[in-house]
Design an enzyme around this catalytic site. Structure first.
Site, PDB file in Angstrom:
ATOM      1  CG  LEU A  42      -0.674 -15.395   8.870  1.00 49.86           C
ATOM      2  CD1 LEU A  42      -1.109 -16.862   8.838  1.00 49.86           C
ATOM      3  CD2 LEU A  42       0.145 -15.047   7.632  1.00 49.86           C
ATOM      4  CG  ASP A  43      -4.653  -9.986   5.910  1.00 56.10           C
ATOM      5  OD1 ASP A  43      -4.088  -9.164   6.637  1.00 56.10           O
ATOM      6  OD2 ASP A  43      -4.601  -9.951   4.662  1.00 56.10           O
ATOM      7  NE  ARG A  44     -11.909 -11.044  11.207  1.00 55.38           N
ATOM      8  CZ  ARG A  44     -12.520 -10.951  12.389  1.00 55.38           C
ATOM      9  NH1 ARG A  44     -13.077 -12.011  12.933  1.00 55.38           N
ATOM     10  NH2 ARG A  44     -12.592  -9.806  13.020  1.00 55.38           N
ATOM     11  CB  THR A  83      -4.292 -15.160   5.585  1.00 56.46           C
ATOM     12  OG1 THR A  83      -4.621 -14.086   4.701  1.00 56.46           O
ATOM     13  CG2 THR A  83      -3.122 -15.930   5.015  1.00 56.46           C
ATOM     14  NE  ARG A 131      -6.617  -9.762   0.514  1.00 51.08           N
ATOM     15  CZ  ARG A 131      -7.327  -9.190   1.482  1.00 51.08           C
ATOM     16  NH1 ARG A 131      -6.778  -8.971   2.677  1.00 51.08           N
ATOM     17  NH2 ARG A 131      -8.576  -8.833   1.266  1.00 51.08           N
TER      18      ARG A 131
END
Length: 246
Positions: free
Chosen positions: A61-63, A65, A171
């Protein structure tokens, strides 16, 4: 949850599932003392690692998220989960808060993604764009609810079901519909806000334009076809944003 307060929601000898808070980086990107989920899990599983185990994060996961992350504790489990991902048997669902009210209830976007800098001048190296030369990407969207804040600002809670796993896929696909994710510094109102954030950190000016200090994206469901399913409700910051509606 504070930055280190991820929750272990399930664990076996082969894997564990954690609920990651926003702002916790999953993997180290460069040598530093910054906390990461991977480092913290290596401390948590120190006994297993010392006895031949490993920490292999299956879905990154992105930071910013939040939500569910599956972690293999053995090489056999890592291989198995990798195969399940290739077979598209590891299913994921996300919840996102977006600007505006879509004029659709359900929408499927199949649009290839590529790094923007390969085709256009881009100040942000990682920024992705829809481009015919990119990798195939497909996301299914469903409107969960529409709400209003401050009597005029319209927002929607969207369920996103990715059928592929490209960088920033949800996104970019949402932004392409005209309904970008609230708090998204790269794909939201203006990518310059991301560069401003890198320079200044979080400021009142950024808060005025973005409303939230992180993009409103949460990994809410993770499932292995026919075997296991894990869920995580909206975290406090996103639930409070939704409940602020009138």
């Amino acid at each position: 949850m504070s930055i280190l307060e991820f929750k272990v929601i399930d664990e076996t000898g082969a894997y564990l599932v954690v609920d990651k808070p926003p702002f916790l980086l999953v993997h180290p990107t460069k040598p530093s003392a910054e906390p990461t989920l991977w480092k913290e899990l290596r401390h948590l599983l120190a006994f297993e690692v010392a006895n031949g185990g490993q920490v292999s994060i299956v879905n990154r996961l992105d930071r910013e998220t939040s939500g569910l992350v599956l972690v293999a504790k053995t090489s056999a489990a890592a291989r198995r989960f990798g195969l399940l991902m290739q077979q598209q048997r590891l299913k994921k669902q996300y919840l996102a808060i977006v600007w505006g009210w879509p004029d659709w209830e359900r929408k499927i976007i199949g649009a290839p993604l590529d790094r923007q800098g390969k085709h256009l001048e881009s100040a942000i190296w990682l920024k992705q764009m829809i481009h015919p030369a990119g990798a195939p990407a497909k996301t299914e969207f469903q409107v969960e609810r529409r709400f209003v804040r401050s009597t005029i600002d319209k927002f929607s809670l969207i369920r996103a079901i990715p059928h592929t796993g490209r960088t920033h896929q949800i996104r970019v696909h949402l932004a392409s519909t005209g309904h970008s994710i609230v708090g998204d510094k790269i794909y939201g109102p203006d990518e310059k806000l991301y560069l401003q954030f890198i320079d200044t950190g979080w400021t009142r000016d950024l808060e005025r334009q973005l409303l939230l200090p992180r993009h409103a994206l949460h990994a809410t469901k993770l499932a292995v076809d026919g075997e296991h399913e894990w869920t995580s409700p909206l975290p406090v910051d996103l639930a409070e944003f939704c409940s602020g509606g009138l």
